[in-house]
Design a protein around this motif. Structure first.
Motif, PDB file in Angstrom:
ATOM      1  N   PRO A   6      -3.518   6.555  12.629  1.00 30.24           N
ATOM      2  CA  PRO A   6      -3.300   5.350  13.446  1.00 30.24           C
ATOM      3  C   PRO A   6      -3.628   4.049  12.720  1.00 30.24           C
ATOM      4  O   PRO A   6      -3.102   2.995  13.068  1.00 30.24           O
ATOM      5  N   PHE A   7      -4.501   4.110  11.708  1.00 30.54           N
ATOM      6  CA  PHE A   7      -4.900   2.912  10.969  1.00 30.54           C
ATOM      7  C   PHE A   7      -4.127   2.753   9.661  1.00 30.54           C
ATOM      8  O   PHE A   7      -4.293   1.761   8.962  1.00 30.54           O
ATOM      9  N   ARG A   8      -3.284   3.733   9.310  1.00 30.71           N
ATOM     10  CA  ARG A   8      -2.654   3.741   7.988  1.00 30.71           C
ATOM     11  C   ARG A   8      -1.557   2.695   7.794  1.00 30.71           C
ATOM     12  O   ARG A   8      -1.370   2.205   6.678  1.00 30.71           O
ATOM     13  N   PRO A   9      -0.784   2.307   8.822  1.00 26.99           N
ATOM     14  CA  PRO A   9       0.329   1.377   8.580  1.00 26.99           C
ATOM     15  C   PRO A   9      -0.080   0.059   7.914  1.00 26.99           C
ATOM     16  O   PRO A   9       0.666  -0.469   7.082  1.00 26.99           O
ATOM     17  N   GLY A  10      -1.240  -0.470   8.252  1.00 27.68           N
ATOM     18  CA  GLY A  10      -1.656  -1.732   7.648  1.00 27.68           C
ATOM     19  C   GLY A  10      -1.826  -1.615   6.149  1.00 27.68           C
ATOM     20  O   GLY A  10      -1.362  -2.470   5.388  1.00 27.68           O
ATOM     21  N   ALA A  11      -2.492  -0.544   5.707  1.00 24.14           N
ATOM     22  CA  ALA A  11      -2.674  -0.331   4.272  1.00 24.14           C
ATOM     23  C   ALA A  11      -1.337  -0.046   3.592  1.00 24.14           C
ATOM     24  O   ALA A  11      -1.065  -0.535   2.488  1.00 24.14           O
ATOM     25  N   LEU A  12      -0.472   0.737   4.243  1.00 28.29           N
ATOM     26  CA  LEU A  12       0.840   1.039   3.660  1.00 28.29           C
ATOM     27  C   LEU A  12       1.693  -0.215   3.531  1.00 28.29           C
ATOM     28  O   LEU A  12       2.372  -0.424   2.512  1.00 28.29           O
ATOM     29  N   ALA A  13       1.670  -1.078   4.550  1.00 26.81           N
ATOM     30  CA  ALA A  13       2.448  -2.319   4.483  1.00 26.81           C
ATOM     31  C   ALA A  13       1.911  -3.236   3.389  1.00 26.81           C
ATOM     32  O   ALA A  13       2.680  -3.939   2.728  1.00 26.81           O
ATOM     33  N   THR A  14       0.592  -3.223   3.189  1.00 27.53           N
ATOM     34  CA  THR A  14       0.012  -4.003   2.092  1.00 27.53           C
ATOM     35  C   THR A  14       0.473  -3.448   0.752  1.00 27.53           C
ATOM     36  O   THR A  14       0.815  -4.210  -0.164  1.00 27.53           O
ATOM     37  N   CYS A  15       0.507  -2.113   0.629  1.00 27.97           N
ATOM     38  CA  CYS A  15       1.059  -1.493  -0.589  1.00 27.97           C
ATOM     39  C   CYS A  15       2.508  -1.929  -0.799  1.00 27.97           C
ATOM     40  O   CYS A  15       2.935  -2.191  -1.937  1.00 27.97           O
ATOM     41  N   ALA A  16       3.272  -1.991   0.287  1.00 33.56           N
ATOM     42  CA  ALA A  16       4.678  -2.388   0.189  1.00 33.56           C
ATOM     43  C   ALA A  16       4.798  -3.812  -0.332  1.00 33.56           C
ATOM     44  O   ALA A  16       5.610  -4.093  -1.227  1.00 33.56           O
ATOM     45  N   TRP A  17       4.004  -4.730   0.223  1.00 33.54           N
ATOM     46  CA  TRP A  17       4.096  -6.124  -0.224  1.00 33.54           C
ATOM     47  C   TRP A  17       3.679  -6.261  -1.679  1.00 33.54           C
ATOM     48  O   TRP A  17       4.348  -6.947  -2.469  1.00 33.54           O
ATOM     49  N   LEU A  18       2.579  -5.614  -2.059  1.00 34.68           N
ATOM     50  CA  LEU A  18       2.097  -5.713  -3.440  1.00 34.68           C
ATOM     51  C   LEU A  18       3.128  -5.138  -4.412  1.00 34.68           C
ATOM     52  O   LEU A  18       3.361  -5.694  -5.493  1.00 34.68           O
ATOM     53  N   SER A  19       3.760  -4.030  -4.035  1.00 33.77           N
ATOM     54  CA  SER A  19       4.798  -3.440  -4.895  1.00 33.77           C
ATOM     55  C   SER A  19       5.976  -4.393  -5.032  1.00 33.77           C
ATOM     56  O   SER A  19       6.514  -4.583  -6.129  1.00 33.77           O
ATOM     57  N   TRP A  20       6.391  -4.983  -3.912  1.00 31.66           N
ATOM     58  CA  TRP A  20       7.499  -5.945  -3.947  1.00 31.66           C
ATOM     59  C   TRP A  20       7.143  -7.140  -4.818  1.00 31.66           C
ATOM     60  O   TRP A  20       7.960  -7.585  -5.638  1.00 31.66           O
ATOM     61  N   ALA A  21       5.922  -7.629  -4.707  1.00 36.03           N
ATOM     62  CA  ALA A  21       5.496  -8.784  -5.504  1.00 36.03           C
ATOM     63  C   ALA A  21       5.471  -8.464  -6.989  1.00 36.03           C
ATOM     64  O   ALA A  21       5.659  -9.347  -7.827  1.00 36.03           O
ATOM     65  N   LEU A  22       5.258  -7.189  -7.325  1.00 35.14           N
ATOM     66  CA  LEU A  22       5.239  -6.763  -8.725  1.00 35.14           C
ATOM     67  C   LEU A  22       6.626  -6.398  -9.239  1.00 35.14           C
ATOM     68  O   LEU A  22       6.772  -5.973 -10.379  1.00 35.14           O
ATOM     69  N   GLY A  23       7.648  -6.542  -8.388  1.00 33.07           N
ATOM     70  CA  GLY A  23       9.006  -6.223  -8.807  1.00 33.07           C
ATOM     71  C   GLY A  23       9.375  -4.767  -8.652  1.00 33.07           C
ATOM     72  O   GLY A  23      10.377  -4.317  -9.217  1.00 33.07           O
ATOM     73  N   ARG A  24       8.595  -4.015  -7.880  1.00 37.10           N
ATOM     74  CA  ARG A  24       8.857  -2.579  -7.691  1.00 37.10           C
ATOM     75  C   ARG A  24       9.440  -2.351  -6.302  1.00 37.10           C
ATOM     76  O   ARG A  24       8.804  -1.759  -5.419  1.00 37.10           O
ATOM     77  N   SER A  25      10.658  -2.810  -6.101  1.00 38.67           N
ATOM     78  CA  SER A  25      11.251  -2.766  -4.764  1.00 38.67           C
ATOM     79  C   SER A  25      11.462  -1.340  -4.262  1.00 38.67           C
ATOM     80  O   SER A  25      11.379  -1.088  -3.052  1.00 38.67           O
TER      81      SER A  25
END
Length: 372
Positions: free
Chosen positions: A313-332
């Motif tokens: 139940p708490f995982r989506p926030g961390a996963l979405a943060t991983c998504a943003w950081l990956s996108w910011a690093l160019g890893r779409s």
């Protein structure tokens, strides 16, 4: 330090692309922009589907090239699973790219295809009908070799010890109880004897660190994720599940603690009705100053570990943060994976939806087009 490797010929150039990207592309179009004779990075895109308007797709590709300062030419390399028996794969895509390049006044230095059984250049009139042997594409020895696998490899969450998962799972409710206890107004009765809820002392100590959450985020960045205490990991799980604190972490990890303090103060003022500073908001949209890639990489390592440890139940926030950081690093490709994992659990998660929209639209952060 920048390593300069000169490509002797087309085969050598193709062999250099995995080292340039950090992985071996598959079912991909790779665009390598040039300024004069020097390459200035690489862009990887999924190959267009069969029903795609290739001229529109090529227009998007040329738009990306033209956003790069000083880029006056590019090479295109198609990596396909198709065979070369009936000609080099991607001939129609190459034709569309060349039309777009002519319209934009950009030179095409080469247009190459690698198929399942051969490779060749669409600009080489001497290329055999079935392409050249793949044996000519030998890996190039470089100081920083590419990771094994293709663009999707490495997006899996780390495998964490079951005992750590259980420890964080036990720490989280204790932390929530401590946070709830700290919300009781000063002077209000807290219960006595059997009615007084027991607060775990370590949970209380970690909860009190919210008074300086910027320091928590900064220290977490310097902590070896697998060695973080269960209660610190639980605190990060909780923080990343709360959009206001998560956004502070993202802005801070993109720059420094000073910017984190500004983001925290701005968030508090925004909740009181003031406008949120545009320069901080632009970071979230990929339009601000170039983040420090080393900090973003460390933050991604940390948040991947947090996501692996978090109860579902708490995982989506961390996963979405991983998504943003990956996108910011160019890893779409990785960003899409994390966003979809978050949305599988919470279908309307705001940040995950935003990152997925970015990826589906081919939107990259502005700093991806600016050389350091």
């Amino acid at each position: 330090m920048t390593t300069i490797v000169k490509a002797a010929d087309a085969a050598h150039f193709l062999s250099l692309i995995p080292a340039m990207l950090g992985f071996t592309p598959r079912r991909s179009l790779v665009l390598v922009p040039f300024h004069g004779v020097r390459s200035i990075g690489g862009l990887r895109l999924d190959l267009p589907r069969d029903d795609t308007d290739l001229d529109a797709f090529a227009g998007t590709c040329l738009g990306m090239i033209c956003r790069i300062p000083d880029a006056d030419a590019f090479a295109a390399a198609i990596f396909s699973d198709d065979a070369c028996a009936d000609g080099l794969p991607g001939a129609e895509l190459v034709a569309a790219l060349r039309r777009g390049a002519d319209a934009c006044g950009v030179r095409v230095t080469d247009a190459l295809s690698v198929g399942s059984d051969g490779w060749g250049s669409h600009l080489d009139s001497d290329c055999p009908p079935g392409g050249r042997p793949l044996g000519a594409l030998t890996p190039v020895q470089v100081s920083d070799p590419p990771a094994a696998g293709d663009q999707a490899s490495g997006a899996e969450l780390p495998v964490v010890d079951a005992a750590r998962v259980a420890a964080v799972g036990d720490a989280l409710p204790a932390l929530l109880a401590a946070l709830d206890g700290l919300r009781v107004p000063v002077g209000a009765p807290r219960g006595t004897g059997r009615n007084r809820p027991r607060i775990h002392p370590e949970a209380l100590a970690v909860a009190e660190r919210l008074d300086d959450i910027v320091d928590v985020f900064e220290q977490a960045l310097a902590t070896d994720a697998p060695t973080a205490s269960p209660f610190l990991a639980a605190l990060l799980v909780w923080c990343l599940s709360r959009p206001a604190l998560r956004d502070v972490a993202i802005v801070q990890w993109s720059a420094d603690a000073r910017r984190g303090h500004r983001a925290l103060q701005s968030q508090q003022r925004w909740e009181e009705g003031e406008d949120y500073p545009l320069d901080l908001a632009r970071t979230m949209w990929g339009d601000g100053p170039r983040p420090d890639p080393e900090r973003l990489t460390r933050a991604l390592t940390l948040t991947r570990d947090v996501a692996a440890l978090a109860p579902e139940p708490f995982r989506p926030g961390a996963l979405a943060t991983c998504a943003w950081l990956s996108w910011a690093l160019g890893r779409s490709t990785h960003a899409e994976r994390y966003a979809l994992l978050a949305l599988d659990i919470e279908p309307t998660h705001g940040l995950a939806e935003i990152v997925l929209t970015f990826v589906n639209a081919g939107h990259l952060p502005d700093w991806a087009f600016r050389r350091p």
